[in-house]
Design a protein around this motif. Sequence first.
Motif, PDB file in Angstrom:
ATOM      1  N   GLY A  75       0.773  -1.238   0.000  1.00  0.00           N
ATOM      2  CA  GLY A  75       0.000   0.000   0.000  1.00  0.00           C
ATOM      3  C   GLY A  75       0.803   1.286   0.000  1.00  0.00           C
ATOM      4  N   LEU A  76       2.112   1.203   0.175  1.00  0.00           N
ATOM      5  CA  LEU A  76       2.928   2.408   0.117  1.00  0.00           C
ATOM      6  C   LEU A  76       3.433   2.625  -1.305  1.00  0.00           C
ATOM      7  CD1 LEU A  76       4.977   1.977   3.408  1.00  0.00           C
ATOM      8  CD2 LEU A  76       3.101   3.559   3.009  1.00  0.00           C
ATOM      9  N   SER A  77       3.511   3.875  -1.729  1.00  0.00           N
ATOM     10  CA  SER A  77       4.035   4.174  -3.062  1.00  0.00           C
ATOM     11  C   SER A  77       5.486   4.656  -2.990  1.00  0.00           C
ATOM     12  CB  SER A  77       3.168   5.226  -3.752  1.00  0.00           C
ATOM     13  OG  SER A  77       3.087   6.396  -2.959  1.00  0.00           O
ATOM     14  N   TYR A  78       5.954   4.974  -1.779  1.00  0.00           N
ATOM     15  CA  TYR A  78       7.334   5.415  -1.581  1.00  0.00           C
ATOM     16  C   TYR A  78       7.716   5.051  -0.150  1.00  0.00           C
ATOM     17  CZ  TYR A  78      11.333   8.602  -1.036  1.00  0.00           C
ATOM     18  OH  TYR A  78      12.586   9.127  -0.801  1.00  0.00           O
ATOM     19  N   TYR A  79       8.933   4.518   0.034  1.00  0.00           N
ATOM     20  CA  TYR A  79       9.386   4.165   1.377  1.00  0.00           C
ATOM     21  C   TYR A  79      10.904   4.208   1.417  1.00  0.00           C
ATOM     22  CZ  TYR A  79       9.538   2.027   5.961  1.00  0.00           C
ATOM     23  OH  TYR A  79       9.745   1.805   7.298  1.00  0.00           O
ATOM     24  N   LYS A  80      11.438   5.015   2.314  1.00  0.00           N
ATOM     25  CA  LYS A  80      12.884   5.148   2.449  1.00  0.00           C
ATOM     26  C   LYS A  80      13.233   5.262   3.922  1.00  0.00           C
ATOM     27  CE  LYS A  80      16.664   8.285   1.341  1.00  0.00           C
ATOM     28  NZ  LYS A  80      17.009   9.553   0.682  1.00  0.00           N
TER      29      LYS A  80
END
Length: 155
Positions: free
Chosen positions: A95-100
């Motif tokens: 469900g995340l579109s960006y993760y850092k």
Amino acid sequence: MIKEFNTQTTLNVGLETLWAAQSRDFIFIVPKVLPNIVKDVQVVQGDGGVGTILIFNFLPGISPVNYQREEITEFDELSHEIGLQVIEGGYLNQGLSYYKTTFKLTAVTQDKTLVNVKISYDHESDIEEKVKPTKTSESTLFYLGCLEKYLLNGA
């Protein structure tokens, strides 16, 4: 819109030892630190610096996904900072579109290091509670606690 969540912990490990474990020896140490979660870490591209792409393979049945591909997007030996961005699988499949995740290490004493963790994330829809930054930070802090135990036990 990218959001941020910050947390920190202090580990009873010296800065240089911890930096080596989080940078140079990372791919070898993670499966030893999390043997019940991570099967292995493979370098797909790069030399360990910015642009290096890693694949984390998870043990079956542990996670809803069996791998996560990450890119090292920040690597600064002078400031002891490393950033890893998920580019495929893992949290992006949940469900995340960006993760850092960015780790910044700072010496407190000769045998203590402050680890500042910044989680940057975005999502296009409602996400499940288990992938919200407060939950994912718990897994990051769990990893750091396991890393501390591993390094203190003569790794």
